[in-house]
Design a protein around this motif. Structure first.
Motif, short mmCIF file in Angstrom:
data_model
loop_
_atom_site.label_atom_id
_atom_site.label_comp_id
_atom_site.label_asym_id
_atom_site.label_seq_id
_atom_site.Cartn_x
_atom_site.Cartn_y
_atom_site.Cartn_z
N GLN A 81 30.43 -0.87 58.47
CA GLN A 81 31.03 -1.18 57.15
C GLN A 81 30.21 -1.00 56.06
OE1 GLN A 81 31.00 -5.52 58.32
NE2 GLN A 81 30.03 -6.07 56.50
N ARG A 82 28.93 -0.34 56.23
CA ARG A 82 28.41 0.04 54.81
C ARG A 82 28.06 1.61 55.13
NH1 ARG A 82 22.77 -3.71 55.94
NH2 ARG A 82 22.04 -1.78 54.78
N ALA A 83 27.81 1.96 53.74
CA ALA A 83 27.74 3.43 53.48
C ALA A 83 26.40 3.82 53.00
CB ALA A 83 28.96 3.84 52.50
N ASP A 84 25.26 2.99 53.11
CA ASP A 84 24.09 3.26 52.41
C ASP A 84 23.19 4.07 53.69
OD1 ASP A 84 23.32 1.20 54.24
OD2 ASP A 84 23.05 -0.02 52.69
N LEU A 85 22.00 4.17 53.18
CA LEU A 85 21.01 5.12 53.79
C LEU A 85 20.74 4.28 55.21
CD1 LEU A 85 19.00 7.14 54.60
CD2 LEU A 85 17.13 5.88 53.17
N THR A 86 20.52 3.00 55.19
CA THR A 86 20.22 2.42 56.43
C THR A 86 21.36 2.42 57.52
OG1 THR A 86 18.86 0.57 55.52
CG2 THR A 86 19.50 0.17 57.77
N ALA A 87 22.64 2.20 57.18
CA ALA A 87 23.74 2.29 57.98
C ALA A 87 23.93 3.78 58.32
CB ALA A 87 25.01 1.60 57.12
N ARG A 88 23.87 4.55 57.64
CA ARG A 88 23.98 5.97 57.83
C ARG A 88 23.14 6.52 59.08
NH1 ARG A 88 23.30 8.97 52.75
NH2 ARG A 88 23.58 11.09 54.03
N GLY A 392 30.02 23.85 56.69
CA GLY A 392 29.28 22.62 56.45
C GLY A 392 29.37 22.08 54.87
N SER A 393 30.35 22.69 54.32
CA SER A 393 30.43 22.25 52.73
C SER A 393 31.46 20.79 52.91
CB SER A 393 31.43 23.24 52.05
OG SER A 393 32.74 23.49 52.65
N VAL A 394 31.91 20.38 53.93
CA VAL A 394 32.56 19.15 54.15
C VAL A 394 31.91 18.49 55.55
CG1 VAL A 394 34.47 17.76 54.97
CG2 VAL A 394 34.75 19.46 53.12
N ASP A 395 31.35 17.42 55.37
CA ASP A 395 30.58 16.93 56.34
C ASP A 395 31.34 15.49 56.79
OD1 ASP A 395 28.81 15.81 58.41
OD2 ASP A 395 27.10 15.55 56.95
N LEU A 396 31.89 15.63 57.94
CA LEU A 396 32.70 14.16 58.36
C LEU A 396 31.72 13.40 59.49
CD1 LEU A 396 36.20 15.41 58.60
CD2 LEU A 396 35.13 14.36 56.69
N GLY A 397 30.33 14.00 59.67
CA GLY A 397 29.59 13.35 60.69
C GLY A 397 29.44 11.83 60.50
N VAL A 398 28.58 11.17 61.53
CA VAL A 398 28.48 9.69 61.62
C VAL A 398 27.58 9.25 60.23
CG1 VAL A 398 29.18 9.21 63.70
CG2 VAL A 398 26.78 9.85 63.47
N GLY A 399 26.73 10.42 59.93
CA GLY A 399 25.80 9.97 58.85
C GLY A 399 26.04 10.60 57.49
N SER A 400 27.38 10.87 57.35
CA SER A 400 27.78 11.52 55.96
C SER A 400 27.88 10.53 55.16
CB SER A 400 29.11 12.23 56.28
OG SER A 400 30.16 11.26 56.79
N ASP A 401 27.99 10.91 53.88
CA ASP A 401 28.28 10.11 52.64
C ASP A 401 29.73 10.05 52.35
OD1 ASP A 401 28.98 9.51 49.82
OD2 ASP A 401 26.49 9.92 49.64
N TRP A 402 30.32 8.80 52.54
CA TRP A 402 31.74 8.99 52.41
C TRP A 402 32.14 9.33 51.22
CZ3 TRP A 402 32.06 2.96 54.68
CH2 TRP A 402 31.42 3.06 55.99
N HIS A 403 31.61 8.68 50.21
CA HIS A 403 31.96 9.44 48.87
C HIS A 403 32.20 10.59 48.30
CE1 HIS A 403 31.97 4.99 47.91
NE2 HIS A 403 30.74 4.87 48.11
N GLU A 404 31.00 11.45 48.80
CA GLU A 404 30.89 12.71 48.66
C GLU A 404 31.83 13.38 49.65
OE1 GLU A 404 27.81 16.34 49.34
OE2 GLU A 404 26.86 14.36 49.41
N ALA A 405 32.19 13.01 50.78
CA ALA A 405 33.32 13.54 51.76
C ALA A 405 34.44 13.56 51.17
CB ALA A 405 32.88 12.85 53.12
N ARG A 406 34.89 12.53 50.63
CA ARG A 406 36.14 12.14 49.81
C ARG A 406 36.38 13.24 48.72
NH1 ARG A 406 36.13 6.45 51.20
NH2 ARG A 406 38.11 5.49 51.44
N ALA A 407 35.28 13.29 48.04
CA ALA A 407 35.39 14.20 46.71
C ALA A 407 35.57 15.46 47.40
CB ALA A 407 34.23 14.10 45.92
N ARG A 408 34.90 16.05 48.37
CA ARG A 408 34.84 17.51 48.88
C ARG A 408 36.18 17.47 49.47
NH1 ARG A 408 29.37 20.53 49.73
NH2 ARG A 408 28.13 19.08 48.24
#
Length: 488
Positions: A81-88, A392-408
């Motif tokens: 439920q978190r998108a920060d470094l530790t959760a990723r 790789g310009s869109v990363d949907l992996g488990v360690g991806s940044d949700w906000h960046e993925a949405r924007a891309r």
């Protein structure tokens, strides 16, 4: 959670299973660590120490309790439920990145130096990525020791240990038993048929299986997914190999039968099955929030514990989401099945009707869009999505940044808000994704007297945050649709 001593003590003294996986209780007088719901009498408060992970407890010299098996607790809901470094980082470690690429590979995927990553994890979790991965290897080893008759040397390497000696030492240190003793203690348990392994996937109660399995079956891609003999079956791409998972819901766990091309992928397969079924969710926190809205309360009370049906293949799901734009579920399945038949990787399935792995983006990159039976605009959208995933310009992996993925995703041609949020909900695993333009959501909103325009409904949904993905599941439950029904 583990820093709130008073709350942790109450959970231990009441043996509250809702907190299993949130924290672990290390007992100074015995040298063991337990889950909060451990059935043995609670220790004295002065002898309790609370740890954020099994790895931290093991690192501090505590061994796993033989009664409650804390190493087999549901995963902490925090990491999903978190998108920060530790959760990723925790999601990547659970997916086996440290075993495959080492700590430098983990740090590189997260965009940090090894030193920065180590410091960050130690500050929050009390231990580093090596110990976290070691704890996961120990649990994988236990599953193989207890659930198969493989020779111990094969178990050691399948679990990811570099030597039999390190395997033996770790098992003795973590479980206070030699591997042969672990197997002997489990001798009464059923052993899976040759070539397969059966494990129980725990979850926090309650769990409503109806919408979870109903949705997965209703949207299943023929050849890749199916419902057979009371179980959802799915073909998994696992590193350089593959597997087939059969998932059967039970009252207190999900029975997971795995057939793997390489047993070294066991931990990865289990992690992806748990993610697919959203088994690490905290249903009590979710339902308490949504129940506070009088409009949703009757639906939460009627069938609490709804999970978000997710995916074990984020990239494949993104392609499927584009194929499903503005068409029926049946039509989307037909389009996806054609891709699978023409471009998927063939597999053998001795126990059912699965035939292929969903094609990887790199394999679809050479696809001629003109061969897709789609409008020109959607053909272009599929092509651009595949290209973005492949390069790789869109990363949907488990360690991806949700906000960046949405924007891309949103910057790709033909990809609108519905597609972006659907991918965020099911592929990225964002618990707060919301699809106000979805037809089922709009129909439910009108029935409940909620605003039905996307903008107004989005504003109204603010009270459901940060659990709007779950609110969508309850909104879909308003109508009589197959996605809300357990298959027969």
């Amino acid at each position: 959670m583990h820093l709130d001593t008073e709350r942790c003590v109450r959970a231990v003294q009441s043996r509250d299973s809702r907190f299993d996986g949130w924290f672990f209780t290390a007992v100074l007088s015995t040298g063991i660590y337990c889950r909060p719901s451990c059935p043995v009498p609670a220790p004295k408060v002065e002898n309790m120490r609370f740890m954020p992970s099994a790895a931290a407890a093991q690192q501090a010299g505590f061994r796993a309790c033989k009664r409650c098996r804390p190493d087999a607790s549901p995963g902490s809901p925090e990491w999903n439920q978190r998108a920060d470094l530790t959760a990723r980082a925790m999601r990547l470690i659970a997916d086996g990145v440290v075993d495959r690429s080492g700590v430098p590979g983990l740090a590189a995927q997260l965009g940090y130096s090894v030193r920065q990553l180590e410091r960050h994890l130690r500050e929050e979790l009390g231990t580093g990525p090596v110990a976290l991965a070691r704890a996961q290897r120990a649990q994988t080893a236990r599953l193989l020791v207890e659930g198969t008759q493989l020779p111990m040397a094969e178990v050691a390497f399948a679990a990811g240990f570099s030597s039999v000696r390190s395997f033996n030492d770790t098992v003795r240190e973590v479980f206070a038993l030699a591997p042969t003793d672990l197997r002997r203690r489990a001798a009464g348990d059923a052993v899976a048929a040759p070539g397969s392994l059966t494990v129980r996937l725990p979850f926090r109660e309650p769990l409503c299986p109806d919408n979870l399995f109903g949705h997965l079956v209703e949207t299943a891609v023929p050849g890749v997914e199916e419902w057979r003999d009371g179980a959802f079956r799915v073909a998994l791409r696992l590193g350089t190999g593959h597997g087939i998972a059969s998932l059967r819901p039970m009252p207190q766990h999900v029975v997971c039968r795995l057939v793997l091309s390489d047993l070294r992928h066991l931990s990865m397969a289990i992690t992806r099955c748990r993610r697919l079924l959203d088994l690490d969710a905290d249903p009590v926190a979710v339902d308490d929030c949504l129940r506070a809205d009088p409009v949703l309360q009757p639906y939460v009370d009627k069938a609490p514990g709804r999970r978000v049906p997710r995916t074990a293949d984020p990239e494949g799901f993104a392609v499927r989401a584009v194929l499903g734009q503005q068409v029926s579920t049946a039509a989307a399945r037909t389009h996806a099945a054609r891709l699978v038949a023409e471009h998927g990787t063939p597999i053998d399935d001795a126990h059912g009707g699965l035939t292929h792995l969903f094609p990887e983006p790199a394999r679809l990159a050479s696809l001629d869009p003109a061969r897709l039976a789609l409008p020109a605009a959607r053909r272009l959208a599929v092509q651009r999505m595949v290209e973005a995933l492949a390069d790789g310009s869109v990363d949907l992996g488990v360690g991806s940044d949700w906000h960046e993925a949405r924007a891309r995703l949103g910057a790709l041609p033909g990809i609108g808000p519905w597609t972006v949020e659907t991918i965020a909900m099911r592929a990225l695993g964002d618990p707060d994704a919301f699809v106000p333009s979805d037809l089922g959501v709009r129909v439910a909103a009108e029935h409940l007297g909620l605003p039905s325009t996307p903008g107004a409904l989005t504003r109204r949904s603010a009270t459901w945050r940060p659990w709007r993905s779950y609110a969508v599941q309850y909104l879909w439950a308003v109508g009589d649709h197959p996605v809300n029904q357990m298959p027969v």
